[in-house]
Motif scaffolding. Sequence first.
Motif, PDB file in Angstrom:
ATOM      1  N   LEU A   1      -0.471 -18.454  36.096  1.00 11.53           N
ATOM      2  CA  LEU A   1       0.568 -17.670  36.750  1.00 11.53           C
ATOM      3  C   LEU A   1       1.001 -16.573  35.783  1.00 11.53           C
ATOM      4  O   LEU A   1       1.589 -16.863  34.736  1.00 11.53           O
ATOM      5  CB  LEU A   1       1.762 -18.553  37.122  1.00 11.53           C
ATOM      6  CG  LEU A   1       1.470 -19.753  38.045  1.00 11.53           C
ATOM      7  CD1 LEU A   1       2.751 -20.530  38.300  1.00 11.53           C
ATOM      8  CD2 LEU A   1       0.859 -19.279  39.351  1.00 11.53           C
ATOM      9  N   PRO A   2       0.704 -15.307  36.090  1.00 14.01           N
ATOM     10  CA  PRO A   2       0.966 -14.215  35.145  1.00 14.01           C
ATOM     11  C   PRO A   2       2.418 -13.743  35.150  1.00 14.01           C
ATOM     12  O   PRO A   2       3.145 -13.907  36.119  1.00 14.01           O
ATOM     13  CB  PRO A   2       0.038 -13.099  35.641  1.00 14.01           C
ATOM     14  CG  PRO A   2      -0.066 -13.342  37.113  1.00 14.01           C
ATOM     15  CD  PRO A   2      -0.017 -14.842  37.287  1.00 14.01           C
ATOM     16  N   TYR A   3       2.802 -13.133  34.008  1.00  9.74           N
ATOM     17  CA  TYR A   3       4.126 -12.535  33.853  1.00  9.74           C
ATOM     18  C   TYR A   3       3.993 -11.016  33.742  1.00  9.74           C
ATOM     19  O   TYR A   3       3.000 -10.493  33.245  1.00  9.74           O
ATOM     20  CB  TYR A   3       4.810 -13.025  32.575  1.00  9.74           C
ATOM     21  CG  TYR A   3       5.098 -14.501  32.498  1.00  9.74           C
ATOM     22  CD1 TYR A   3       6.199 -15.051  33.144  1.00  9.74           C
ATOM     23  CD2 TYR A   3       4.286 -15.344  31.740  1.00  9.74           C
ATOM     24  CE1 TYR A   3       6.479 -16.405  33.047  1.00  9.74           C
ATOM     25  CE2 TYR A   3       4.565 -16.705  31.631  1.00  9.74           C
ATOM     26  CZ  TYR A   3       5.654 -17.225  32.289  1.00  9.74           C
ATOM     27  OH  TYR A   3       5.931 -18.557  32.190  1.00  9.74           O
ATOM     28  N   GLY A   4       5.038 -10.325  34.164  1.00 10.39           N
ATOM     29  CA  GLY A   4       5.187  -8.920  33.865  1.00 10.39           C
ATOM     30  C   GLY A   4       4.271  -7.979  34.616  1.00 10.39           C
ATOM     31  O   GLY A   4       3.461  -8.357  35.459  1.00 10.39           O
ATOM     32  N   GLU A   5       4.401  -6.726  34.267  1.00 12.44           N
ATOM     33  CA  GLU A   5       3.648  -5.655  34.913  1.00 12.44           C
ATOM     34  C   GLU A   5       2.179  -5.670  34.510  1.00 12.44           C
ATOM     35  O   GLU A   5       1.288  -5.488  35.337  1.00 12.44           O
ATOM     36  CB  GLU A   5       4.288  -4.312  34.536  1.00 12.44           C
ATOM     37  CG  GLU A   5       3.574  -3.086  35.059  1.00 12.44           C
ATOM     38  CD  GLU A   5       4.230  -1.801  34.579  1.00 12.44           C
ATOM     39  OE1 GLU A   5       3.518  -0.809  34.404  1.00 12.44           O
ATOM     40  OE2 GLU A   5       5.456  -1.806  34.383  1.00 12.44           O
TER      41      GLU A   5
ATOM     42  N   PRO B   1       3.244 -35.626  36.837  1.00 15.17           N
ATOM     43  CA  PRO B   1       3.234 -35.141  35.453  1.00 15.17           C
ATOM     44  C   PRO B   1       2.101 -34.160  35.177  1.00 15.17           C
ATOM     45  O   PRO B   1       0.973 -34.360  35.614  1.00 15.17           O
ATOM     46  CB  PRO B   1       3.089 -36.430  34.640  1.00 15.17           C
ATOM     47  CG  PRO B   1       3.780 -37.455  35.482  1.00 15.17           C
ATOM     48  CD  PRO B   1       3.421 -37.097  36.898  1.00 15.17           C
ATOM     49  N   PHE B   2       2.439 -33.090  34.428  1.00 14.14           N
ATOM     50  CA  PHE B   2       1.461 -32.034  34.168  1.00 14.14           C
ATOM     51  C   PHE B   2       1.663 -31.444  32.783  1.00 14.14           C
ATOM     52  O   PHE B   2       2.686 -31.653  32.127  1.00 14.14           O
ATOM     53  CB  PHE B   2       1.557 -30.939  35.237  1.00 14.14           C
ATOM     54  CG  PHE B   2       2.887 -30.217  35.276  1.00 14.14           C
ATOM     55  CD1 PHE B   2       3.085 -29.034  34.578  1.00 14.14           C
ATOM     56  CD2 PHE B   2       3.946 -30.729  36.029  1.00 14.14           C
ATOM     57  CE1 PHE B   2       4.307 -28.374  34.627  1.00 14.14           C
ATOM     58  CE2 PHE B   2       5.170 -30.065  36.084  1.00 14.14           C
ATOM     59  CZ  PHE B   2       5.351 -28.890  35.372  1.00 14.14           C
ATOM     60  N   PHE B   3       0.652 -30.702  32.335  1.00 15.71           N
ATOM     61  CA  PHE B   3       0.677 -29.988  31.058  1.00 15.71           C
ATOM     62  C   PHE B   3       0.775 -28.497  31.347  1.00 15.71           C
ATOM     63  O   PHE B   3       0.205 -28.001  32.319  1.00 15.71           O
ATOM     64  CB  PHE B   3      -0.603 -30.269  30.271  1.00 15.71           C
ATOM     65  CG  PHE B   3      -0.791 -29.414  29.037  1.00 15.71           C
ATOM     66  CD1 PHE B   3      -0.205 -29.762  27.840  1.00 15.71           C
ATOM     67  CD2 PHE B   3      -1.573 -28.262  29.094  1.00 15.71           C
ATOM     68  CE1 PHE B   3      -0.372 -28.972  26.712  1.00 15.71           C
ATOM     69  CE2 PHE B   3      -1.750 -27.456  27.970  1.00 15.71           C
ATOM     70  CZ  PHE B   3      -1.151 -27.822  26.776  1.00 15.71           C
ATOM     71  N   PHE B   4       1.515 -27.745  30.493  1.00 15.97           N
ATOM     72  CA  PHE B   4       1.568 -26.298  30.648  1.00 15.97           C
ATOM     73  C   PHE B   4       1.456 -25.622  29.294  1.00 15.97           C
ATOM     74  O   PHE B   4       1.722 -26.224  28.243  1.00 15.97           O
ATOM     75  CB  PHE B   4       2.872 -25.861  31.334  1.00 15.97           C
ATOM     76  CG  PHE B   4       4.088 -25.963  30.454  1.00 15.97           C
ATOM     77  CD1 PHE B   4       4.460 -24.932  29.612  1.00 15.97           C
ATOM     78  CD2 PHE B   4       4.869 -27.119  30.463  1.00 15.97           C
ATOM     79  CE1 PHE B   4       5.573 -25.039  28.784  1.00 15.97           C
ATOM     80  CE2 PHE B   4       5.984 -27.235  29.646  1.00 15.97           C
ATOM     81  CZ  PHE B   4       6.336 -26.183  28.810  1.00 15.97           C
ATOM     82  N   ALA B   5       1.044 -24.375  29.317  1.00 12.57           N
ATOM     83  CA  ALA B   5       0.999 -23.563  28.103  1.00 12.57           C
ATOM     84  C   ALA B   5       1.296 -22.122  28.482  1.00 12.57           C
ATOM     85  O   ALA B   5       0.859 -21.645  29.531  1.00 12.57           O
ATOM     86  CB  ALA B   5      -0.372 -23.656  27.435  1.00 12.57           C
ATOM     87  N   ILE B   6       2.062 -21.422  27.627  1.00  8.71           N
ATOM     88  CA  ILE B   6       2.306 -19.996  27.795  1.00  8.71           C
ATOM     89  C   ILE B   6       1.485 -19.270  26.737  1.00  8.71           C
ATOM     90  O   ILE B   6       1.612 -19.536  25.541  1.00  8.71           O
ATOM     91  CB  ILE B   6       3.804 -19.664  27.657  1.00  8.71           C
ATOM     92  CG1 ILE B   6       4.595 -20.346  28.785  1.00  8.71           C
ATOM     93  CG2 ILE B   6       4.030 -18.155  27.686  1.00  8.71           C
ATOM     94  CD1 ILE B   6       6.096 -20.152  28.683  1.00  8.71           C
ATOM     95  N   ARG B   7       0.614 -18.363  27.190  1.00 10.38           N
ATOM     96  CA  ARG B   7      -0.393 -17.758  26.311  1.00 10.38           C
ATOM     97  C   ARG B   7      -0.401 -16.244  26.449  1.00 10.38           C
ATOM     98  O   ARG B   7      -0.271 -15.707  27.548  1.00 10.38           O
ATOM     99  CB  ARG B   7      -1.773 -18.317  26.681  1.00 10.38           C
ATOM    100  CG  ARG B   7      -2.980 -17.743  25.937  1.00 10.38           C
ATOM    101  CD  ARG B   7      -4.233 -18.399  26.518  1.00 10.38           C
ATOM    102  NE  ARG B   7      -5.454 -18.082  25.799  1.00 10.38           N
ATOM    103  CZ  ARG B   7      -6.407 -17.268  26.265  1.00 10.38           C
ATOM    104  NH1 ARG B   7      -6.241 -16.667  27.433  1.00 10.38           N
ATOM    105  NH2 ARG B   7      -7.504 -17.061  25.566  1.00 10.38           N
TER     106      ARG B   7
ATOM    107  N   GLY C   1       0.690 -15.270  30.465  1.00 10.69           N
ATOM    108  CA  GLY C   1       0.699 -16.117  31.644  1.00 10.69           C
ATOM    109  C   GLY C   1       0.989 -17.563  31.296  1.00 10.69           C
ATOM    110  O   GLY C   1       0.837 -17.992  30.156  1.00 10.69           O
ATOM    111  N   MET C   2       1.438 -18.303  32.301  1.00  9.80           N
ATOM    112  CA  MET C   2       1.604 -19.747  32.163  1.00  9.80           C
ATOM    113  C   MET C   2       0.382 -20.431  32.769  1.00  9.80           C
ATOM    114  O   MET C   2       0.024 -20.179  33.912  1.00  9.80           O
ATOM    115  CB  MET C   2       2.880 -20.242  32.843  1.00  9.80           C
ATOM    116  CG  MET C   2       3.003 -21.777  32.848  1.00  9.80           C
ATOM    117  SD  MET C   2       4.536 -22.415  33.595  1.00  9.80           S
ATOM    118  CE  MET C   2       5.706 -22.101  32.260  1.00  9.80           C
ATOM    119  N   TYR C   3      -0.223 -21.300  31.986  1.00  5.83           N
ATOM    120  CA  TYR C   3      -1.360 -22.091  32.441  1.00  5.83           C
ATOM    121  C   TYR C   3      -0.863 -23.500  32.761  1.00  5.83           C
ATOM    122  O   TYR C   3      -0.239 -24.143  31.911  1.00  5.83           O
ATOM    123  CB  TYR C   3      -2.445 -22.163  31.369  1.00  5.83           C
ATOM    124  CG  TYR C   3      -3.146 -20.841  31.131  1.00  5.83           C
ATOM    125  CD1 TYR C   3      -4.394 -20.592  31.691  1.00  5.83           C
ATOM    126  CD2 TYR C   3      -2.559 -19.840  30.351  1.00  5.83           C
ATOM    127  CE1 TYR C   3      -5.050 -19.389  31.475  1.00  5.83           C
ATOM    128  CE2 TYR C   3      -3.197 -18.629  30.137  1.00  5.83           C
ATOM    129  CZ  TYR C   3      -4.449 -18.410  30.696  1.00  5.83           C
ATOM    130  OH  TYR C   3      -5.081 -17.205  30.495  1.00  5.83           O
TER     131      TYR C   3
END
Length: 427
Positions: free
Chosen positions: A270-274, A405-411, A279-281
């Motif tokens: 899920l991407p952020y910004g313009e 339950p899930f795992f996330f990462a912001i990259r 993004g968040m994975y």
Amino acid sequence: MNRNTILGTLGVSLLLFLAGMVSQQEANSIHSVDPVGSNSPSSQLIADRAETKTQTSQLASANNRFGFNLWTQISQQQPEANIVISPSSIAIALAMARNGTDGSTKAEMTTVLELDLLDPATMDNSYGKLIENLKTADPNVKLAIANSLWVNRDITLKDSFVNNAKEFYQAEVTNLDFADSQAKNTINDWVASNTANQISEIVDSVSADDALYLINAIYFKGIWAKKFDVDATVEQPFYTAANDSKSQPMMSQTGDYRYYQSDRFQAVRLPYGEKEELGMYIFLPQETSSLAEFNQQLNYDNWQEWISSMRSRDGKITIPRFKLEYELDLTESLSELGIEQVFDSSQADFSAMTDLSVAVDGVKHKTFIEVNEEGTEAAGVTSIGIRITSVQTENESFKMNVNRPFFFAIRDDITESIIFMGNVIEP
């Protein structure tokens, strides 16, 4: 190991680095985030970021390898807990602290931080470029990194160590009277200011026996490239690891996403910004698997393979709205990875920092994250106290309901740096 030899506080990343400068005015709720800038980045900025990626790719890979190694230790210690860490902040903080060490102590930290293959002559410059590149990733995403050294006014640090921290890590250096009861408040005020007041305290107490605190803070505030419709959010069950369920606000939207599916999990970006460079994975284990089993497979090499396997797919994503706070002392995890001498007064070699005999007393890490229809707000702080010692088919649409339950990462996908990662057991 003598734990009385080093005083420290653990912040949101790992050992010394507190990243993230934000004014209190920018600490507004995620529901009222203002873009950091309205103009599109210049072609020169884009070119600079591309060049920086080439210069820092090896460093980012090293930081990520270290981050996943640390994640393995923490997730095994707390398999049923919500966990949020900032591996980038932790790695940068430790790197800054590493510059104060020498001999076998420095070699130990170099190996654990996965820095053996990097050129020592350009390493700090690469960290400086990486920090600056992350901070300028997207005009519509706030990613602030800040570092500071708080020095006992009775202690003399070596000029080379201080100048290095200032030049490459942009660290603020302040001398304080550690015998003054207000010294703790001064440090914590800086922490609050640089995390938009999401983390208000990292230092519990300050003593005249303390030599210095190295602190890193990171603050992130990103608006989804495509916001979730608040009217589409409904209460639905979220099934915890114990197979119990709780009612949770679940956000939904359809669109085109980077997506990957295996027999063990689904993954979406899920991407952020313009510019959509950050993004968040989200990785959701299949119902026949579990988050614990996923974490057993989570390492740098698998991560790289999974990310490269993602393809553009049309689909529907449903995720919980959640807000988490996390705190951990990283001393045990770091020791398990092989960083031991810095905590041992009989072995710690900080001769590149000071002529005094000092050692680390602890590493304190704190994090905060909130995810809602607008986007994501997150903060992390790491504090290290140094104490004086006497010694699938791509065209087919998908559905992904993150209701367990899930795992996330912001990259940051330009530098490939992982800024935050976490387990959500119970939102």
